[in-house]
Scaffold this active site. Structure first.
Site, PDB file in Angstrom:
ATOM      1  N   ILE A  33       4.399  12.683  -0.320  1.00  9.46           N
ATOM      2  CA  ILE A  33       4.078  11.257  -0.422  1.00  9.46           C
ATOM      3  C   ILE A  33       5.344  10.407  -0.341  1.00  9.46           C
ATOM      4  O   ILE A  33       5.283   9.205  -0.102  1.00  9.46           O
ATOM      5  CB  ILE A  33       3.259  10.974  -1.704  1.00  9.46           C
ATOM      6  CG1 ILE A  33       2.514   9.631  -1.610  1.00  9.46           C
ATOM      7  CG2 ILE A  33       4.124  11.054  -2.947  1.00  9.46           C
ATOM      8  CD1 ILE A  33       1.398   9.453  -2.609  1.00  9.46           C
ATOM      9  N   ASP A  66      -3.215   4.100   3.333  1.00 10.04           N
ATOM     10  CA  ASP A  66      -3.590   3.284   4.500  1.00 10.04           C
ATOM     11  C   ASP A  66      -5.116   3.243   4.649  1.00 10.04           C
ATOM     12  O   ASP A  66      -5.689   2.218   5.010  1.00 10.04           O
ATOM     13  CB  ASP A  66      -2.940   3.841   5.770  1.00 10.04           C
ATOM     14  CG  ASP A  66      -1.436   3.954   5.616  1.00 10.04           C
ATOM     15  OD1 ASP A  66      -0.830   3.007   5.086  1.00 10.04           O
ATOM     16  OD2 ASP A  66      -0.872   5.002   5.987  1.00 10.04           O
ATOM     17  N   HIS A  93       2.558   6.693   8.919  1.00  5.67           N
ATOM     18  CA  HIS A  93       2.470   5.911   7.676  1.00  5.67           C
ATOM     19  C   HIS A  93       3.578   4.851   7.608  1.00  5.67           C
ATOM     20  O   HIS A  93       4.289   4.748   6.614  1.00  5.67           O
ATOM     21  CB  HIS A  93       2.535   6.869   6.474  1.00  5.67           C
ATOM     22  CG  HIS A  93       2.496   6.172   5.149  1.00  5.67           C
ATOM     23  ND1 HIS A  93       1.419   5.426   4.720  1.00  5.67           N
ATOM     24  CD2 HIS A  93       3.408   6.083   4.156  1.00  5.67           C
ATOM     25  CE1 HIS A  93       1.676   4.919   3.525  1.00  5.67           C
ATOM     26  NE2 HIS A  93       2.877   5.294   3.159  1.00  5.67           N
TER      27      HIS A  93
END
Ligand SMILES: NC(=O)c1ccc[n+]([C@@H]2O[C@H](COP(=O)([O-])OP(=O)(O)OC[C@H]3O[C@@H](n4cnc5c(N)ncnc54)[C@H](O)[C@@H]3O)[C@@H](O)[C@H]2O)c1
Length: 229
Positions: A33, A66, A93
């Site tokens: 992440i 998203d 992303h």
């Protein structure tokens, strides 16, 4: 600070953590992440390749935020509950690499060209919107935690053997000519068990895809070079 500005700080952290994963839990399903995800996933992959532990089915970049934002903004426009809306978001992303496929929203619906522009821009720049709202006091935290939990939970349901666990994620992929790409994947006992093709894109989305691929290519290369240098 953009996600790319974070590169120099986070690239080293992700490399170190990936080295530890390769050593201590080489079979783990890894959710990356840390930003910039478009580069940190290739960094983790390179480290795992060097260590001989790379399993493309078990390395996933988290792009769930998203999707969460896309579901929220599209639901607002449609006057629906975000929990009843599903927007596939593909590509990557960051900025233009975040490609919402508004022609494939469920439930089926249509948007005016103005709505498509508004939604695409808002979904791609949702992170900046939060940074500006916090006026320099940080970036998304609660929504990021929500997205992380939602994604980790999907991975765990897959591991448990639940059927039809499908989410978008940034993974090693042959959906395009790029080595990594975010698209819908089916999660199962071994991690990513199926990667779905993009499906039919309209002209607006095809143009967005070309822009996304151009930027993604250099972000992926930046991550690979960081480990290989
Ligand atoms: N993919 C996404 O959707 C998404 C969304 C928001 C934020 N992010 C990213 O998530 C990351 C964390 O964001 P945050 O707002 O929680 O940041 P933060 O600064 O609040 O927290 C970072 C944490 O990492 C720890 N840390 C620092 N160096 C470390 C190391 N070498 N090893 C282990 N831990 C270390 C720090 O002590 C701190 O607790 C950032 O990379 C951010 O860009 C991703």
């Amino acid at each position: 600070m953009t996600r790319d500005d974070l590169f120099n700080i986070n690239a080293g952290i992700v490399r170190t953590l990936s080295e530890a994963i390769a050593k201590c839990c080489p079979n783990a399903i890894v959710n990356v992440i840390s930003n910039p995800v478009n580069s940190t996933v290739p960094i983790a992959a390179e480290v795992f390749k060097k260590a001989g532990t790379f399993d493309p089915k078990k390395l996933l970049g988290v792009t769930m935020l998203d999707v969460v934002r896309a579901n929220t903004f599209v639901a607002e426009v449609l006057g629906l509950d975000p929990r009843d809306v599903n927007v596939p978001v593909v590509g990557g992303h960051a900025g233009v690499t975040i490609l919402p496929l508004l022609s494939q929203v469920k439930p089926p619906c249509s948007f005016t060209p103005k709505e498509v522009d508004y939604l695409t821009d808002r979904i791609q720049n949702g992170g900046t919107e939060v940074v500006e709202a916090k006026a320099g006091a940080g970036s998304a935290t609660l929504s990021m935690a929500y997205a992380a939990v939602k994604f980790a939970d999907a991975c765990l349901r897959g591991l448990r053997g639940d059927a039809s666990v499908v989410e978008c994620a940034f993974v090693a992929s042959q959906v395009t000519e790029l080595p990594f790409f975010a698209s819908k994947v089916r999660l199962g006992r071994t991690g990513v068990e199926e990667i779905y093709p993009l499906g039919p894109l309209n002209e607006y989305e095809r143009a967005g895809l070309e822009r996304a691929k151009k930027e993604l290519e250099s972000s992926i290369q930046k991550g690979v070079s960081f480990v290989r240098k």
